[in-house]
Design a protein around this motif. Structure first.
Motif, short mmCIF file in Angstrom:
data_model
loop_
_atom_site.label_atom_id
_atom_site.label_comp_id
_atom_site.label_asym_id
_atom_site.label_seq_id
_atom_site.Cartn_x
_atom_site.Cartn_y
_atom_site.Cartn_z
N VAL A 67 5.94 3.03 4.47
CA VAL A 67 4.70 2.26 4.58
C VAL A 67 5.08 0.79 4.74
O VAL A 67 5.81 0.24 3.92
N THR A 68 4.55 0.16 5.78
CA THR A 68 4.84 -1.25 6.01
C THR A 68 3.59 -2.12 5.95
O THR A 68 3.68 -3.32 5.73
N GLU A 69 2.43 -1.54 6.16
CA GLU A 69 1.18 -2.29 6.17
C GLU A 69 0.87 -2.76 4.75
O GLU A 69 0.83 -1.94 3.81
N PRO A 70 0.66 -4.07 4.54
CA PRO A 70 0.48 -4.62 3.18
C PRO A 70 -0.65 -3.99 2.36
O PRO A 70 -0.46 -3.73 1.18
N LYS A 71 -1.78 -3.71 2.98
CA LYS A 71 -2.90 -3.13 2.21
C LYS A 71 -2.57 -1.73 1.72
O LYS A 71 -2.88 -1.37 0.60
N PRO A 128 -1.49 -8.46 -1.77
CA PRO A 128 -0.49 -7.76 -0.95
C PRO A 128 0.93 -8.29 -1.12
O PRO A 128 1.89 -7.58 -0.84
N LYS A 129 1.11 -9.51 -1.60
CA LYS A 129 2.46 -10.07 -1.78
C LYS A 129 3.25 -9.30 -2.83
O LYS A 129 4.47 -9.31 -2.80
N LEU A 130 2.57 -8.65 -3.76
CA LEU A 130 3.27 -7.91 -4.80
C LEU A 130 4.10 -6.76 -4.23
O LEU A 130 5.09 -6.35 -4.82
N GLY A 131 3.72 -6.24 -3.10
CA GLY A 131 4.43 -5.12 -2.50
C GLY A 131 5.59 -5.51 -1.59
O GLY A 131 6.29 -4.65 -1.08
N GLN A 132 5.80 -6.81 -1.41
CA GLN A 132 6.84 -7.24 -0.48
C GLN A 132 8.26 -6.92 -0.95
O GLN A 132 9.15 -6.73 -0.15
N LYS A 185 0.47 -0.57 1.21
CA LYS A 185 1.50 -0.72 0.19
C LYS A 185 0.87 -1.07 -1.16
O LYS A 185 1.24 -0.51 -2.19
N SER A 186 -0.09 -1.97 -1.14
CA SER A 186 -0.76 -2.35 -2.39
C SER A 186 -1.52 -1.18 -2.99
O SER A 186 -1.48 -0.96 -4.20
N LYS A 187 -2.21 -0.42 -2.15
CA LYS A 187 -2.93 0.76 -2.62
C LYS A 187 -1.94 1.76 -3.22
O LYS A 187 -2.19 2.34 -4.29
N ALA A 188 -0.81 1.95 -2.55
CA ALA A 188 0.20 2.89 -3.03
C ALA A 188 0.72 2.46 -4.40
O ALA A 188 0.85 3.29 -5.31
N LEU A 189 1.00 1.19 -4.58
CA LEU A 189 1.47 0.70 -5.87
C LEU A 189 0.42 0.93 -6.96
O LEU A 189 0.74 1.27 -8.09
N SER A 190 -0.84 0.76 -6.60
CA SER A 190 -1.92 1.00 -7.56
C SER A 190 -1.98 2.45 -8.01
O SER A 190 -2.11 2.74 -9.19
N VAL A 191 -1.85 3.38 -7.06
CA VAL A 191 -1.93 4.80 -7.44
C VAL A 191 -0.68 5.24 -8.19
O VAL A 191 -0.76 6.08 -9.08
#
Length: 164
Positions: free
Chosen positions: A107-111, A136-140, A113-119
């Motif tokens: 996954v490269t799209e920031p939104k 979205p910066k948290l997933g970088q 990635k952020s959703k993935a980190l949340s789940v």
């Protein structure tokens, strides 16, 4: 599935198994051999469609293998304990498991990635972390693998009258 009496069919019961597990073993092909990595995960399960998310380094063996061949196997399980018997052959084990296969991608799209980190965090901690989806910066700093599970079975062996 040989033991059809242990098959878990209802979505609500499948979600209980998904919620109770914390580790998914991700199997990949490595030059004709199987390479398995245990990983923490998060999931989205809607209308019978299961998506698993994993986080880790942005480079390494796992990602190299997935780029060569995105087909993966998955295995999740939860142990409940020993089922005793009068003879050795009557012993068993109480468990719940999910086994399947699917296709992985980075996954490269920031939104997303952020959703993935949340789940993933919800799965691992039981808590909602809305700031992950809002920033979205948290997933970088991490790599996110998404597995679209193409087929899976869920199986459970539990004590009579057990909620699990």
């Amino acid at each position: 599935m040989r033991r059809a009496d242990r098959k878990v069919r209802g979505e609500e019961d499948i979600v209980k198994v998904l919620d109770s597990c914390k580790v998914c073993r991700l199997g990949m092909m490595d030059e004709g051999k199987i390479y398995i990595v245990p990983m923490n995960y998060g999931y989205v399960y809607e209308a019978g469609e299961l998506v698993l998310y994993f986080h880790g380094a942005k480079e390494g063996k796992k990602l190299g293998l997935l780029k060569k061949n995105p087909t993966v196997g998955i295995e999740l399980d939860k142990a409940y304990g020993l089922a005793t018997g009068k003879t050795a052959c009557q012993y068993s084990y109480y468990y719940a498991s999910i086994i399947g296969n699917g296709s992985a991608r980075l996954v490269t799209e920031p939104k997303e990635k952020s959703k993935a980190l949340s789940v993933i965090m919800k799965q691992q901690t039981g808590k909602e972390f809305g700031e992950l989806e809002d920033n979205p910066k948290l997933g970088q700093a991490v790599g996110i693998i998404r597995v679209d599970v193409e087929e899976f079975t869920c199986k459970r062996h539990c004590k009579e009258n057990s909620v699990d």
